[in-house]
Design a protein around this motif. Sequence first.
Motif, PDB file in Angstrom:
ATOM      1  N   GLY A 238      38.962  49.874  30.492  1.00 38.12           N
ATOM      2  CA  GLY A 238      40.114  50.657  30.878  1.00 38.12           C
ATOM      3  C   GLY A 238      40.213  51.905  30.040  1.00 38.12           C
ATOM      4  N   SER A 239      40.805  52.917  30.638  1.00 35.65           N
ATOM      5  CA  SER A 239      40.907  54.189  29.961  1.00 35.65           C
ATOM      6  C   SER A 239      42.194  54.864  30.319  1.00 35.65           C
ATOM      7  CB  SER A 239      39.730  55.098  30.362  1.00 35.65           C
ATOM      8  OG  SER A 239      39.893  56.389  29.846  1.00 35.65           O
ATOM      9  N   ASP A 240      42.816  55.536  29.357  1.00 34.93           N
ATOM     10  CA  ASP A 240      43.986  56.359  29.607  1.00 34.93           C
ATOM     11  C   ASP A 240      43.614  57.813  29.739  1.00 34.93           C
ATOM     12  OD1 ASP A 240      45.725  54.196  29.500  1.00 34.93           O
ATOM     13  OD2 ASP A 240      45.834  54.285  27.318  1.00 34.93           O
TER      14      ASP A 240
ATOM     15  N   THR B 288      46.343  57.874  40.054  1.00 33.49           N
ATOM     16  CA  THR B 288      46.019  56.688  39.263  1.00 33.49           C
ATOM     17  C   THR B 288      45.198  55.717  40.101  1.00 33.49           C
ATOM     18  OG1 THR B 288      48.185  55.771  39.841  1.00 33.49           O
ATOM     19  CG2 THR B 288      47.974  56.862  37.707  1.00 33.49           C
TER      20      THR B 288
ATOM     21  N   THR C 250      43.100  52.041  39.789  1.00 32.20           N
ATOM     22  CA  THR C 250      42.820  50.842  39.012  1.00 32.20           C
ATOM     23  C   THR C 250      41.763  50.000  39.727  1.00 32.20           C
ATOM     24  OG1 THR C 250      45.016  50.746  38.005  1.00 32.20           O
ATOM     25  CG2 THR C 250      43.773  48.690  38.097  1.00 32.20           C
TER      26      THR C 250
ATOM     27  N   GLU D 126      34.891  55.029  37.495  1.00 29.04           N
ATOM     28  CA  GLU D 126      35.478  55.840  36.432  1.00 29.04           C
ATOM     29  C   GLU D 126      34.915  57.261  36.463  1.00 29.04           C
ATOM     30  OE1 GLU D 126      36.433  55.597  31.658  1.00 29.04           O
ATOM     31  OE2 GLU D 126      34.805  54.377  32.481  1.00 29.04           O
TER      32      GLU D 126
ATOM     33  N   TYR E 283      42.010  56.638  35.337  1.00 28.42           N
ATOM     34  CA  TYR E 283      41.264  55.412  35.635  1.00 28.42           C
ATOM     35  C   TYR E 283      41.726  54.257  34.758  1.00 28.42           C
ATOM     36  CZ  TYR E 283      37.355  52.101  35.467  1.00 28.42           C
ATOM     37  OH  TYR E 283      36.588  50.961  35.484  1.00 28.42           O
ATOM     38  N   ASP E 284      41.699  53.044  35.338  1.00 26.16           N
ATOM     39  CA  ASP E 284      41.912  51.824  34.558  1.00 26.16           C
ATOM     40  C   ASP E 284      41.112  50.704  35.204  1.00 26.16           C
ATOM     41  OD1 ASP E 284      42.852  50.207  32.556  1.00 26.16           O
ATOM     42  OD2 ASP E 284      44.821  49.864  33.465  1.00 26.16           O
ATOM     43  N   GLU E 285      40.781  49.703  34.408  1.00 23.38           N
ATOM     44  CA  GLU E 285      40.136  48.495  34.897  1.00 23.38           C
ATOM     45  C   GLU E 285      40.867  47.294  34.334  1.00 23.38           C
ATOM     46  OE1 GLU E 285      36.633  46.915  33.048  1.00 23.38           O
ATOM     47  OE2 GLU E 285      35.613  46.689  34.979  1.00 23.38           O
ATOM     48  N   VAL E 286      41.227  46.345  35.200  1.00 27.40           N
ATOM     49  CA  VAL E 286      41.887  45.113  34.792  1.00 27.40           C
ATOM     50  C   VAL E 286      41.232  43.966  35.539  1.00 27.40           C
ATOM     51  CG1 VAL E 286      44.094  46.274  34.355  1.00 27.40           C
ATOM     52  CG2 VAL E 286      43.650  45.283  36.610  1.00 27.40           C
TER      53      VAL E 286
END
Length: 339
Positions: free
Chosen positions: A26-28, A39, A41, A60, A70-73
């Motif tokens: 994950g990245s802010d 946004t 995810t 990403e 970008y985010d990864e969960v």
Amino acid sequence: MRINTKRFAAGAALALVASVGLAACGSDDGGSGDGDGTTVTFLPKNLGNPYFETSDAGGEKAVKEFGGVYDEVGPDTAGPDAQVSYIDTAAAQGVNVLVVSANDPDALCDSLNAAREAGTKVVTFDSDTNPECRDLFINQATAEGIAKVQVDMIAEQIGDSGEIAILSAAANATNQNAWIELMEAELEASHPDIELVATVYGDDDDQTSFDKTAALLADHPNLKGIISPTTVGISAAARYLSTSDAKGKVALTGLGTPNQMRDYVKDGTVTEFALWNPEDLGFLSAYAGKALADGDITGEEGDTFSAGDLGEFTVGADGTVLLGDPFRYNADNIDDFNF
């Protein structure tokens, strides 16, 4: 259908074995350029899976390219409803785009549709939900093409005769089950002298897949070949075969990557395998989500959008976008690719 061979050859793109160590975390970082901060995810089947580390890294890259966030969960272990809480959280946070590889075609639907009602665009990739539960599905290749290339390879390698087995991922994996059903039909229709004696599940876990390979050989002493339509499974099976008496006697094929399988091809454990480009799959998925979020497309058949240097894509039936065809890797070409 097409494969972008230049991106196949791009360095450091893919690492489907842990030793390569590519991480898509994950990245802010809002990316570069003058993007509007869309946004996005990514929710893979499970974290720590090198295949998804690579596909999500492609996502990403795309998000940064168009100036989004970008985010990864995701869960540590794949399971039918393990992704539900992450979908609910993303919806509550007002995420613009959720890109999901579904662990189950039905179990996620209530949460995904609630997220869509809240304004989140839902893109599935790699493994789909029921079509009414998402806006688009980014298909790595047609199920028919993926099934046929694997059956063709194993038939060529065992002389189109003998016992084979399938080492799959999770029993509920939508994509795996679709491919297996089509492989069974292809075997019955075109390869009457090949007998599928077992289908087992390694749950996309390296050690479990390794152990399942050992059990297959013990339970079926006349086994001539194994198809593993999962990158975790094929590498674990190759690792087992490479140091066993079955090396060179039991053929192994399926879906893998050059960096993951190179040593096993060169030492004679594996003759040939296939795959699409997971980095491109994630890259395309992110751009598709961006097009939905911007209102450029709705997911209707015939909609078109641009995916950066991958080019233009058209939405097909049931809200499906096709990346391209599988590609075969063997000793003659494997050193031409670095991913």
